[in-house]
Write an enzyme that holds these catalytic residues in place. Sequence first.
Site, PDB file in Angstrom:
ATOM      1  N   ASN A  46     -10.645  -4.498  -1.417  1.00  0.00           N
ATOM      2  CA  ASN A  46     -10.532  -3.469  -2.441  1.00  0.00           C
ATOM      3  C   ASN A  46      -9.584  -3.875  -3.566  1.00  0.00           C
ATOM      4  O   ASN A  46      -8.661  -4.656  -3.332  1.00  0.00           O
ATOM      5  CB  ASN A  46     -10.037  -2.160  -1.809  1.00  0.00           C
ATOM      6  CG  ASN A  46     -11.146  -1.405  -1.130  1.00  0.00           C
ATOM      7  OD1 ASN A  46     -12.244  -1.306  -1.638  1.00  0.00           O
ATOM      8  ND2 ASN A  46     -10.857  -0.852   0.050  1.00  0.00           N
TER       9      ASN A  46
ATOM     10  N   CYS B 131     -19.181  -2.200   0.651  1.00  0.00           N
ATOM     11  CA  CYS B 131     -18.345  -1.052   1.018  1.00  0.00           C
ATOM     12  C   CYS B 131     -19.044  -0.325   2.160  1.00  0.00           C
ATOM     13  O   CYS B 131     -20.264  -0.378   2.287  1.00  0.00           O
ATOM     14  CB  CYS B 131     -18.173  -0.137  -0.191  1.00  0.00           C
ATOM     15  SG  CYS B 131     -17.146   1.324   0.105  1.00  0.00           S
TER      16      CYS B 131
ATOM     17  N   ARG C 293       0.831  -1.206   0.000  1.00  0.00           N
ATOM     18  CA  ARG C 293       0.000   0.000   0.000  1.00  0.00           C
ATOM     19  C   ARG C 293       0.867   1.258   0.000  1.00  0.00           C
ATOM     20  O   ARG C 293       0.561   2.228  -0.708  1.00  0.00           O
ATOM     21  CB  ARG C 293      -0.924   0.002   1.219  1.00  0.00           C
ATOM     22  CG  ARG C 293      -1.758   1.270   1.328  1.00  0.00           C
ATOM     23  CD  ARG C 293      -2.679   1.248   2.520  1.00  0.00           C
ATOM     24  NE  ARG C 293      -3.462   2.483   2.584  1.00  0.00           N
ATOM     25  CZ  ARG C 293      -4.471   2.681   3.417  1.00  0.00           C
ATOM     26  NH1 ARG C 293      -4.840   1.736   4.259  1.00  0.00           N
ATOM     27  NH2 ARG C 293      -5.126   3.832   3.408  1.00  0.00           N
TER      28      ARG C 293
ATOM     29  N   TYR D  28     -14.303  10.012  -2.121  1.00  0.00           N
ATOM     30  CA  TYR D  28     -13.365   9.600  -3.165  1.00  0.00           C
ATOM     31  C   TYR D  28     -13.461  10.483  -4.408  1.00  0.00           C
ATOM     32  O   TYR D  28     -12.532  10.509  -5.221  1.00  0.00           O
ATOM     33  CB  TYR D  28     -13.606   8.135  -3.551  1.00  0.00           C
ATOM     34  CG  TYR D  28     -13.109   7.168  -2.519  1.00  0.00           C
ATOM     35  CD1 TYR D  28     -11.778   6.744  -2.507  1.00  0.00           C
ATOM     36  CD2 TYR D  28     -13.953   6.687  -1.533  1.00  0.00           C
ATOM     37  CE1 TYR D  28     -11.315   5.863  -1.548  1.00  0.00           C
ATOM     38  CE2 TYR D  28     -13.507   5.803  -0.565  1.00  0.00           C
ATOM     39  CZ  TYR D  28     -12.181   5.399  -0.573  1.00  0.00           C
ATOM     40  OH  TYR D  28     -11.726   4.530   0.377  1.00  0.00           O
TER      41      TYR D  28
ATOM     42  N   HIS E 137     -16.497   3.420  -4.828  1.00  0.00           N
ATOM     43  CA  HIS E 137     -15.619   4.575  -4.621  1.00  0.00           C
ATOM     44  C   HIS E 137     -15.792   5.631  -5.719  1.00  0.00           C
ATOM     45  O   HIS E 137     -14.890   6.424  -5.964  1.00  0.00           O
ATOM     46  CB  HIS E 137     -14.144   4.137  -4.518  1.00  0.00           C
ATOM     47  CG  HIS E 137     -13.861   3.394  -3.244  1.00  0.00           C
ATOM     48  ND1 HIS E 137     -12.596   2.967  -2.889  1.00  0.00           N
ATOM     49  CD2 HIS E 137     -14.679   2.979  -2.237  1.00  0.00           C
ATOM     50  CE1 HIS E 137     -12.647   2.341  -1.732  1.00  0.00           C
ATOM     51  NE2 HIS E 137     -13.916   2.335  -1.316  1.00  0.00           N
TER      52      HIS E 137
END
Length: 421
Positions: free
Chosen positions: A144, A164, A90, A244, A194
């Site tokens: 995700n 989500c 990440r 987002y 998102h």
Amino acid sequence: MKLAVVGGGSTYTPELIDGFARLRDTLPVGELVLIDPAAERLELIGGLARRIFARQGHPGRVTTTADLDTGVEGADAVLFQLRVGGQAARLQDETWPLECGCVGQETTGAGGLAKALRTVPVVLDIAERVRRAAPDAWIIDFTNPVGIVTRALLRAGHKAVGLCNVAIGLQRKFAALLDLAPAGIHLDHVGLNHLTWELAVRRGGPDGEDLLPGLLAAHGDAVAGDLRLPRAVLDRLGVVPSYYLRYFYAHDEVVRELGTKPSRAAEVAAMERELLALYGDPALDEKPALLAKRGGAFYSEAAVDLAASLLGDGGPAVQVVNTYNNGTLPFLPDDAVIEVQARVDGSGAVPLPVPRLDPLFSGLISHVSAYEDLALDAALRGGRERVFKALLAHPLVGQYDLAEGLTDRLLAHNKEHLPWA
């Protein structure tokens, strides 16, 4: 009822456990299996899970295992919440796109594509093993990028629904601002994972009075502050975008910000170390307050409600999920995966009708959905050219020189996870 959690060693898991314990009348879990190859983390979280169950008087049994096949055998539902490459991957996803002047984020843009490439093959392998060990089990995907992962699962013929926590988080926020019970708020939530907008905030249900104009008039500053967008943007849109959308509506501003502060991945990694230390305290028998800062708020309530409806214990319910479009948004293919309100029961999720969308929204949805199709193709078949085309198609990239530079960096940083790279 047996539930299994793949990625049970996640620091998210106590949030899920707390929901299972509090909402046991909604979802009567007899056995909960936490599955994770990280033995040390799994032992800490498994111990805390048992203490949470005991404190709240839950009669169910919590077990832990690193053996996926044994863990999911005979399960009624399996929750996926894994992170391939962990926080180290990440951190890379959030860092190298900035070198090209693009947003570094783990679920959208170039970083989101890297996560999809790493994740889809692993998820599909796990899902096939679930199908062999528990052929009737539902898969609830919280991994995700949820839209792309759910599309991969559905195309492979799995009984899967994506989940989500953005919608339930907004529902709770709006309910508090309006001084209403959350169950009395229905969102006209439309888009892709998102990439969603709240077109209306209705009292009571899908046909109820739209409270959104009054909500924005009275509390627009608070809502805009949470989204980190100017109040004027909400007033001009007349809807509430998910947070987002800031990556799209304020891309260059976000890139400048990200270059001047520690990454979210670094923050989360530090938080996880602190959480794991807390989880190891044998006196701790509830989720710590720090967990609220980790993300995933209200994930447990959403997961419980979804599992209860899919397994027939909660009866049919309306809930925001990720599932096949099947004509709901007529400008998308039927096999696109959308995130909308759907009626959920033992046969799966069926989207509720959606009014015709303004081109301001449908255009971006179409653009990102096309990228997701190319991203899934790259995840399934590999190849530098497929990665390049997916990046070129993404509205946050869209230029060939950026796509070239990002492709080089993506492949260089993910070689250990992409055998074809």
